[in-house]
Write a protein that holds these residues in place. Structure first.
Motif, short mmCIF file in Angstrom:
data_model
loop_
_atom_site.label_atom_id
_atom_site.label_comp_id
_atom_site.label_asym_id
_atom_site.label_seq_id
_atom_site.Cartn_x
_atom_site.Cartn_y
_atom_site.Cartn_z
N THR A 114 0.82 -1.22 0.00
CA THR A 114 0.00 0.00 0.00
C THR A 114 0.86 1.26 0.00
O THR A 114 0.43 2.31 -0.49
CB THR A 114 -0.96 -0.02 1.21
N GLY A 137 1.90 9.59 9.84
CA GLY A 137 1.46 8.45 10.64
C GLY A 137 2.46 7.31 10.59
O GLY A 137 2.59 6.63 9.59
N LEU A 189 1.31 0.82 8.17
CA LEU A 189 1.58 1.26 6.80
C LEU A 189 2.76 2.24 6.79
O LEU A 189 3.69 2.11 5.98
CB LEU A 189 0.34 1.95 6.21
N LYS A 191 7.92 8.50 19.01
CA LYS A 191 8.35 7.68 17.87
C LYS A 191 9.54 8.26 17.11
O LYS A 191 9.95 7.69 16.08
CB LYS A 191 7.17 7.45 16.91
N ALA A 197 -0.97 8.14 5.84
CA ALA A 197 -1.12 6.73 6.21
C ALA A 197 -1.75 6.58 7.59
O ALA A 197 -1.56 5.56 8.26
CB ALA A 197 0.24 6.03 6.17
N VAL A 236 -3.85 7.11 1.64
CA VAL A 236 -4.00 5.65 1.71
C VAL A 236 -4.76 5.25 2.98
O VAL A 236 -5.41 4.21 3.01
CB VAL A 236 -2.65 4.88 1.60
N SER A 274 -2.68 3.20 18.85
CA SER A 274 -1.33 3.42 18.29
C SER A 274 -0.26 2.85 19.20
O SER A 274 0.84 3.38 19.29
CB SER A 274 -1.04 4.92 18.05
#
Ligand code: NAP
Ligand code: ZN
Ligand code: ZN
Length: 346
Positions: free
Chosen positions: A162, A182, A186, A210, A244, A267, A333
């Motif tokens: 994707t 994101g 993905l 992150k 994403a 997406v 998440s």
């Protein structure tokens, strides 16, 4: 063949163990023992009916890796003992222009989804990869490099393709500035691909924690999106931004970050309609597009690319009894960066 899996019997109920039969082999069918099945956020959207029109009972799972157990008499592409992968669809009309061009995901008659849909006989519900055994037409499966960790390879079948497909379609590569919104299942594949393709790569994330992971995956820049000022003041102008995220996100601040002729490609599919300030598109001839998984030839190309570059998903391997908790954590998440079910536990 008797098969064990997990099923959602209605929207918003927990998944429970389920036994069902897979079909006997047709001449071009391949039967395989599932090794791992990835948990995609789409599984959750569909089982919770967030996109409407869900079909129950639903055995989710469209990121499936296994080892071939048996082949039909006319199978030429696979042999017993080989690794095999199945993604988001298991058939299509095979005749239309798109199918013949290798764009089965846009089949004019509609692809046959791996689950949450009917097979081409229009009566048999297709059951997905949260199961220990699978049967598929050989044309709708791909080869998976033996060098790849099979658990990490499972998410390539959806999350990987994707992101790979739009990155290739919109020309991500040296000299291009690419951003991924994101860092989820993905997104973390997109970062690795954009970096491997040679693009200058940014991650936009609402999770400050992150940052280190994003850099380790190949990101050149990391921007925390909860800081609206940091986003507005961001200096880079992008050729391509891919959304994403699974969330209902205001895309306007990102449209502002596109260069002349830049594209924002969606997406992630929250299912909620979006609002866009038109002048942001007009001013710099920007475009807003979408992209849906990838066709079979591109899926094999991506698999081979991953084999060459040793790219896999970062996974947390779980037993089947943990699926419902894993879904809750995915929505929060709270996964690095994909849950993968060990099919031996079904
Ligand atoms: P995921 O692993 O849950 O990742 C989604 C990411 O979205 C999260 O990691 C998070 O990234 C971000 N996010 C979550 N909640 C947010 C919020 N409230 N505000 C801002 N950002 C938020 O999901 P996935 O499996 O990667 O799937 C992502 C989406 O793509 C889903 O909607 C899925 O259905 C869709 N999908 C589409 C296709 C296609 O063919 N187009 C294929 C597969 C999946 P940060 O923490 O970094 O912000
Ligand atoms: Zn998916
Ligand atoms: Zn077709």
């Amino acid at each position: 063949m008797n098969t064990r899996g997990y099923v959602a019997t209605a929207a918003h109920t927990d998944l429970v163990p389920f036994e069902f039969d897979r079909r006997d082999l047709r001449p071009h069918d391949v039967a395989f023992d599932v090794l791992y099945a990835g948990i995609c956020h789409s599984d959750i959207h569909q089982a919770r009916e967030e996109w409407g029109g869900s079909l129950f009972p639903m055995v989710p799972g469209h990121e499936i890796i296994g080892v071939v157990r048996e082949v039909g008499p006319d199978v030429t592409r696979f042999a017993v003992g080989q690794r095999i992968g199945v993604g988001v669809f298991v058939d299509s009309c095979r005749r239309c222009e798109r199918c013949r061009a290798g764009l089965q995901q846009y089949c004019t008659e509609g692809m046959t989804p791996t689950y949450n849909g009917y097979e081409r006989d229009a009566t048999t519900i297709a059951f997905g990869g949260y199961s220990n055994y699978f049967v598929v037409d050989e044309e709708y499966a791909v080869h998976v490099a033996e060098s790849l960790d099979p658990a990490g390879a499972a998410p390539l079948l959806c999350a990987g393709i994707t992101l790979y497909s739009p990155l290739r379609h919109w020309g991500a590569g040296p000299g291009k500035k690419v951003a991924i919104i994101g860092l989820g299942g993905l997104g973390h594949m997109g970062v690795q691909f954009a970096h491997a393709l040679g693009a200058d790569t940014t991650v936009f994330s609402h999770s400050a924690a992150k940052a280190d992971d994003a850099r380790a995956l190949g990101a050149d820049h990391f921007v925390v999106t909860s800081d609206a000022a940091a986003l507005a003041d961001h200096a880079i102008r992008y050729d391509l931004i891919i959304n994403a995220t699974s969330a209902d996100l205001d895309l306007n601040p990102y449209l502002k970050l596109l260069a002349l002729d830049g594209a924002l490609v969606i997406v992630g599919l929250s299912g909620v309609p979006i609002q866009v300030h038109q002048e942001l598109l007009l001013a710099e001839r920007r475009s807003l597009s979408g992209s849906q998984i990838g066709g079979l030839s591109e899926l094999q190309e991506m698999m081979d690319f991953c084999g060459e570059h040793n790219i896999t998903s970062q996974v947390e391997v779980i037993g089947a009894e943990y699926i419902n908790q894993a879904w809750e954590r995915t929505v929060a998440s709270d996964v690095k960066y994909r849950f993968v079910i060990d099919a031996a536990t079904f």
